[in-house]
Motif scaffolding. Structure first.
Motif, PDB file in Angstrom:
ATOM      1  N   PHE A   2      22.617  -4.344  57.459  1.00 21.96           N
ATOM      2  CA  PHE A   2      23.022  -3.218  58.500  1.00 21.96           C
ATOM      3  C   PHE A   2      21.744  -3.068  59.262  1.00 21.96           C
ATOM      4  O   PHE A   2      20.747  -3.217  58.763  1.00 21.96           O
ATOM      5  CB  PHE A   2      23.668  -1.833  57.927  1.00 21.96           C
ATOM      6  CG  PHE A   2      22.757  -1.121  57.242  1.00 21.96           C
ATOM      7  CD1 PHE A   2      21.985  -0.055  57.930  1.00 21.96           C
ATOM      8  CD2 PHE A   2      22.685  -1.192  55.735  1.00 21.96           C
ATOM      9  CE1 PHE A   2      21.028   0.518  57.190  1.00 21.96           C
ATOM     10  CE2 PHE A   2      21.674  -0.245  55.161  1.00 21.96           C
ATOM     11  CZ  PHE A   2      20.879   0.683  55.732  1.00 21.96           C
ATOM     12  N   SER A   3      22.031  -2.690  60.604  1.00 20.94           N
ATOM     13  CA  SER A   3      21.088  -2.438  61.461  1.00 20.94           C
ATOM     14  C   SER A   3      21.575  -1.585  62.828  1.00 20.94           C
ATOM     15  O   SER A   3      22.700  -2.048  63.118  1.00 20.94           O
ATOM     16  CB  SER A   3      20.429  -3.751  61.869  1.00 20.94           C
ATOM     17  OG  SER A   3      19.259  -3.210  62.968  1.00 20.94           O
ATOM     18  N   THR A   4      20.630  -0.579  63.122  1.00 21.78           N
ATOM     19  CA  THR A   4      21.027   0.120  64.321  1.00 21.78           C
ATOM     20  C   THR A   4      20.544  -0.337  65.483  1.00 21.78           C
ATOM     21  O   THR A   4      20.458   0.331  66.436  1.00 21.78           O
ATOM     22  CB  THR A   4      20.702   1.784  64.015  1.00 21.78           C
ATOM     23  OG1 THR A   4      19.552   1.751  63.823  1.00 21.78           O
ATOM     24  CG2 THR A   4      21.775   2.282  62.968  1.00 21.78           C
ATOM     25  N   SER A   5      19.898  -1.491  65.310  1.00 22.13           N
ATOM     26  CA  SER A   5      18.883  -2.275  66.668  1.00 22.13           C
ATOM     27  C   SER A   5      19.619  -2.318  67.939  1.00 22.13           C
ATOM     28  O   SER A   5      19.032  -2.789  68.776  1.00 22.13           O
ATOM     29  CB  SER A   5      18.267  -3.511  65.999  1.00 22.13           C
ATOM     30  OG  SER A   5      19.180  -4.476  65.894  1.00 22.13           O
ATOM     31  N   SER A   6      21.015  -2.388  67.929  1.00 22.13           N
ATOM     32  CA  SER A   6      21.656  -2.756  68.939  1.00 22.13           C
ATOM     33  C   SER A   6      21.571  -1.593  70.059  1.00 22.13           C
ATOM     34  O   SER A   6      21.739  -1.738  71.240  1.00 22.13           O
ATOM     35  CB  SER A   6      23.407  -2.897  68.747  1.00 22.13           C
ATOM     36  OG  SER A   6      23.668  -1.738  68.206  1.00 22.13           O
ATOM     37  N   VAL A   7      21.297  -0.310  69.651  1.00 19.14           N
ATOM     38  CA  VAL A   7      20.920   0.638  70.462  1.00 19.14           C
ATOM     39  C   VAL A   7      19.372   0.916  70.532  1.00 19.14           C
ATOM     40  O   VAL A   7      18.744   1.262  69.350  1.00 19.14           O
ATOM     41  CB  VAL A   7      21.522   1.949  70.299  1.00 19.14           C
ATOM     42  CG1 VAL A   7      21.211   3.095  71.184  1.00 19.14           C
ATOM     43  CG2 VAL A   7      23.154   1.591  70.409  1.00 19.14           C
ATOM     44  N   VAL A  18      15.988   9.800  61.460  1.00 22.06           N
ATOM     45  CA  VAL A  18      17.111  10.165  60.560  1.00 22.06           C
ATOM     46  C   VAL A  18      18.299   9.057  60.690  1.00 22.06           C
ATOM     47  O   VAL A  18      18.896   9.001  62.020  1.00 22.06           O
ATOM     48  CB  VAL A  18      17.683  11.828  60.736  1.00 22.06           C
ATOM     49  CG1 VAL A  18      18.892  11.801  59.538  1.00 22.06           C
ATOM     50  CG2 VAL A  18      16.511  12.598  60.299  1.00 22.06           C
ATOM     51  N   SER A  19      18.537   8.716  59.778  1.00 25.64           N
ATOM     52  CA  SER A  19      19.992   7.591  59.844  1.00 25.64           C
ATOM     53  C   SER A  19      20.979   7.744  58.717  1.00 25.64           C
ATOM     54  O   SER A  19      20.639   8.410  57.481  1.00 25.64           O
ATOM     55  CB  SER A  19      19.517   5.993  59.507  1.00 25.64           C
ATOM     56  OG  SER A  19      20.551   5.252  59.593  1.00 25.64           O
ATOM     57  N   CYS A  61      12.406   1.627  67.285  1.00 26.58           N
ATOM     58  CA  CYS A  61      12.957   2.053  65.825  1.00 26.58           C
ATOM     59  C   CYS A  61      14.521   1.583  65.751  1.00 26.58           C
ATOM     60  O   CYS A  61      15.083   1.625  66.415  1.00 26.58           O
ATOM     61  CB  CYS A  61      12.778   3.516  65.790  1.00 26.58           C
ATOM     62  SG  CYS A  61      11.153   4.039  65.576  1.00 26.58           S
ATOM     63  N   ALA A  62      14.857   1.438  64.382  1.00 27.33           N
ATOM     64  CA  ALA A  62      15.990   1.234  64.142  1.00 27.33           C
ATOM     65  C   ALA A  62      16.192   1.374  62.692  1.00 27.33           C
ATOM     66  O   ALA A  62      15.086   1.172  61.875  1.00 27.33           O
ATOM     67  CB  ALA A  62      16.372  -0.178  64.450  1.00 27.33           C
ATOM     68  N   ALA A  63      17.387   1.942  62.134  1.00 26.90           N
ATOM     69  CA  ALA A  63      17.546   1.760  60.639  1.00 26.90           C
ATOM     70  C   ALA A  63      17.907   0.455  60.105  1.00 26.90           C
ATOM     71  O   ALA A  63      19.008  -0.111  60.704  1.00 26.90           O
ATOM     72  CB  ALA A  63      18.507   2.869  60.253  1.00 26.90           C
ATOM     73  N   THR A  64      17.306  -0.181  59.104  1.00 26.53           N
ATOM     74  CA  THR A  64      18.022  -1.444  58.552  1.00 26.53           C
ATOM     75  C   THR A  64      17.933  -1.101  57.090  1.00 26.53           C
ATOM     76  O   THR A  64      17.383  -0.379  56.351  1.00 26.53           O
ATOM     77  CB  THR A  64      16.955  -2.483  58.986  1.00 26.53           C
ATOM     78  OG1 THR A  64      15.555  -2.145  58.398  1.00 26.53           O
ATOM     79  CG2 THR A  64      16.774  -2.804  60.481  1.00 26.53           C
ATOM     80  N   GLY A  72      29.119   1.388  59.148  1.00 26.78           N
ATOM     81  CA  GLY A  72      28.948   1.863  60.436  1.00 26.78           C
ATOM     82  C   GLY A  72      27.875   2.660  60.421  1.00 26.78           C
ATOM     83  O   GLY A  72      27.649   3.361  59.403  1.00 26.78           O
ATOM     84  N   ALA A  73      26.803   2.716  61.266  1.00 22.58           N
ATOM     85  CA  ALA A  73      25.622   3.504  61.280  1.00 22.58           C
ATOM     86  C   ALA A  73      25.241   3.989  62.449  1.00 22.58           C
ATOM     87  O   ALA A  73      25.553   3.725  63.491  1.00 22.58           O
ATOM     88  CB  ALA A  73      24.331   2.248  60.667  1.00 22.58           C
ATOM     89  N   VAL A  74      24.089   5.203  62.170  1.00 22.03           N
ATOM     90  CA  VAL A  74      23.788   5.785  63.542  1.00 22.03           C
ATOM     91  C   VAL A  74      22.391   6.308  63.017  1.00 22.03           C
ATOM     92  O   VAL A  74      22.163   6.549  61.759  1.00 22.03           O
ATOM     93  CB  VAL A  74      24.745   6.973  63.974  1.00 22.03           C
ATOM     94  CG1 VAL A  74      24.532   8.041  62.894  1.00 22.03           C
ATOM     95  CG2 VAL A  74      24.166   7.599  65.146  1.00 22.03           C
ATOM     96  N   ALA A  75      21.585   6.208  64.040  1.00 19.86           N
ATOM     97  CA  ALA A  75      20.050   6.712  63.836  1.00 19.86           C
ATOM     98  C   ALA A  75      19.601   7.562  65.008  1.00 19.86           C
ATOM     99  O   ALA A  75      20.069   7.443  66.160  1.00 19.86           O
ATOM    100  CB  ALA A  75      19.150   5.687  63.918  1.00 19.86           C
ATOM    101  N   VAL A  76      19.004   8.694  64.687  1.00 19.93           N
ATOM    102  CA  VAL A  76      18.492   9.671  65.496  1.00 19.93           C
ATOM    103  C   VAL A  76      16.950   9.924  65.648  1.00 19.93           C
ATOM    104  O   VAL A  76      16.662  10.019  64.146  1.00 19.93           O
ATOM    105  CB  VAL A  76      19.569  11.102  65.817  1.00 19.93           C
ATOM    106  CG1 VAL A  76      20.846  10.675  66.259  1.00 19.93           C
ATOM    107  CG2 VAL A  76      19.365  11.608  64.487  1.00 19.93           C
ATOM    108  N   THR A  77      16.432  10.205  66.561  1.00 22.15           N
ATOM    109  CA  THR A  77      14.924  10.586  66.538  1.00 22.15           C
ATOM    110  C   THR A  77      14.686  12.076  66.852  1.00 22.15           C
ATOM    111  O   THR A  77      15.442  12.611  67.785  1.00 22.15           O
ATOM    112  CB  THR A  77      14.114   9.802  67.568  1.00 22.15           C
ATOM    113  OG1 THR A  77      14.282   8.345  67.344  1.00 22.15           O
ATOM    114  CG2 THR A  77      12.592   9.791  67.445  1.00 22.15           C
TER     115      THR A  77
END
Length: 79
Positions: A2-7, A18-19, A61-64, A72-77
């Motif tokens: 999984f990765s949130t790198s699309s955003v 935080v993810s 940054c991304a969560a991986t 489904g994943a989300v990451a916030v800074t």
């Protein structure tokens, strides 16, 4: 995987990232080693995994991590 790198997230030194990853069936998500995982929340076959890390230098940054489940994943800074 999984990765949130699309955003793209632009992280600065000292930011808190935080993810959260939600899955149904399969294995619970395992974040890459730089992440500090919190306990997994389970409800029937659904799992919610949360983790955080501090950012050492300005970067994108991304969560991986890994899972065998649909996810489904989300990451916030936080600054």
């Amino acid at each position: 995987m999984f990765s949130t790198s699309s955003v793209q997230l632009n992280c600065g030194r000292g930011d808190l990232l935080v993810s959260v990853v939600g899955t149904n069936t399969g294995t619970a998500p395992q974040f890459t080693p730089e992440w500090q995982s919190l306990p997994v929340l389970k409800l029937s076959s659904y799992q919610l995994s949360t983790a955080y890390r501090t950012i050492p230098a300005a970067q994108s940054c991304a969560a991986t991590g890994l899972t065998t489940a649909q996810w489904g994943a989300v990451a916030v800074t936080f600054r």
